[in-house]
Write an enzyme that holds these catalytic residues in place. Structure first.
Site, PDB file in Angstrom:
ATOM      1  N   HIS A 116      -1.056  56.148  -5.808  1.00  0.00           N
ATOM      2  CA  HIS A 116      -0.073  55.392  -6.527  1.00  0.00           C
ATOM      3  C   HIS A 116       1.049  55.669  -7.836  1.00  0.00           C
ATOM      4  CE1 HIS A 116      -3.834  53.271  -5.714  1.00  0.00           C
ATOM      5  NE2 HIS A 116      -2.851  51.727  -6.342  1.00  0.00           N
TER       6      HIS A 116
ATOM      7  N   GLU B 294      -8.258  59.317  -3.545  1.00  0.00           N
ATOM      8  CA  GLU B 294      -6.703  58.501  -4.194  1.00  0.00           C
ATOM      9  C   GLU B 294      -7.425  57.903  -5.091  1.00  0.00           C
ATOM     10  OE1 GLU B 294      -4.446  56.357  -5.260  1.00  0.00           O
ATOM     11  OE2 GLU B 294      -5.667  54.742  -3.959  1.00  0.00           O
TER      12      GLU B 294
ATOM     13  N   SER C 281      -3.938  51.623  -0.917  1.00  0.00           N
ATOM     14  CA  SER C 281      -4.768  51.398  -2.376  1.00  0.00           C
ATOM     15  C   SER C 281      -6.112  50.453  -1.664  1.00  0.00           C
ATOM     16  CB  SER C 281      -4.078  50.073  -3.480  1.00  0.00           C
ATOM     17  OG  SER C 281      -4.658  49.838  -4.437  1.00  0.00           O
TER      18      SER C 281
END
Length: 346
Positions: free
Chosen positions: A315, A245, A141
């Protein structure tokens, strides 16, 4: 000089200054360096490069997870600090990272969480020192900012995967052991989970463009990666396998970010693309929204390079631990990434 001629000349001059930075970054010549190997019983450092935690239990869980994996744990001095949404000041967070790399007892570094703010510490990191003390760093992330800075500025291979306070389910723990402890050349293939369905629905990969490609793996969270555009912390994209992502982004924002990658010349340079999960990125109610699959087709099909989507990256509860900077082979038909070379020192 007429204003039109002046503006045209200035634009060309600006383009001459900016385009080479994307086509051939100055950092492209930095030789790749592999982290030292990690073994059971070693000391793992915990750091918080981004957001603060709102529950001290998260820090305890991160430490307990590392201990359950067989490690001693050393917490950064500012692990529980807070300044607004951040886990301490920029200097404190960067200082903890620098200290962990410099500490001879620490053999790997795990980020306890993501959030926002890692990019703020990038100018404060001691990259020459980090290169002299190469260690595995794990996170995902917002930690994408660190992965790309470590690769572009120190040449260091790092690992995109679970954060310390995240889920250490059986799949993630097994990935950790296989990649970081046993140092296998792993093939990353989605778990086949048909459940009681006649055909598999969960964890399906979808081929966008067929074929195979080899190259160095770069990428991470799309929004964090794009936020580094124009900085020296992006790696060279030429011939690379790009993985992406994201989470909680409306499709129009995904479209905008992929447009930025295309306009800066990054997409035209890659050898292949794998898109993981875009969690909570549905178009929602309203008129005329593109879907994420449509957007990916728009941007990736014209590249004429192998590409697929749906990989267990992002995630999600079960996620691959990918070597950022490692050599891999992408098979868009099979929906796999395969490590080609060791990513730790012998």
């Amino acid at each position: 000089m007429h204003r039109r001629h002046f503006i045209g000349s200035a634009a060309l001059a600006t383009a001459g200054l900016l385009l080479p930075a994307f086509a051939a970054p100055a950092t492209a010549a930095i030789r790749r360096v592999l982290p030292v190997p990690l073994n059971p019983g070693d000391t793992v450092g915990l750091v918080a490069p981004s957001a603060a935690t709102d529950d001290p239990l998260d820090l305890q869980l991160a430490a307990e997870a590392m201990q359950a994996l067989g490690f001693q744990v050393k917490a950064g001095p500012h692990l529980g600090s807070r300044r607004g949404h951040l886990a301490g000041t920029d200097a404190e967070r960067a200082g903890d990272i620098n200290a962990m790399f410099a500490d001879p007892q620490v053999r790997a570094i795990v980020c306890v969480r993501g959030g926002s703010g890692a990019a703020r510490v990038l100018p404060l990191l001691d990259y020459p020192m980090i290169r002299r003390n190469p260690k595995a760093l794990l996170g995902y992330s917002d930690i994408t900012a660190l992965h790309n800075a470590l690769l572009s500025q120190a040449g260091l291979v790092s690992f995109h995967g679970p954060i310390g306070s995240g889920s250490w389910n059986a799949f993630n723990a097994d990935q950790f052991r296989r990649v970081l402890l046993e140092r296998q050349l792993v093939e990353f293939r989605n778990v086949a989970d048909r459940g009681d369905e006649l055909v598999q629905r969960r964890n399906r990969t979808v081929t966008i463009a067929p074929g195979r490609a080899r190259g160095e793996l770069v990428g991470g969270n799309l929004s964090v990666l794009v936020a580094l555009a124009g900085s020296r912390y992006l790696p060279d994209f030429r011939g690379k396998i790009l993985f992406l992502e994201d989470v909680g982004e409306a499709p129009y924002r995904v479209d905008r970010m992929l447009s930025t990658l295309r306009l800066m010349g990054a997409l035209d340079q890659v050898a292949g693309v794998v898109f993981g999960e875009c969690t909570d990125c549905d178009p929602g109610e309203g008129y005329g929204s593109l879907t994420v699959p449509q957007i990916l087709d728009d941007y990736l099909l014209p590249l004429k390079v192998p590409a697929y989507r749906g990989a267990m990256i992002g995630h999600i509860r079960q996620q691959f631990i990918l070597p950022v900077g490692g050599q891999v082979e992408l098979d868009a038909d099979a929906g796999t990434l395969r490590m080609l070379e060791p990513v730790f020192q012998h």
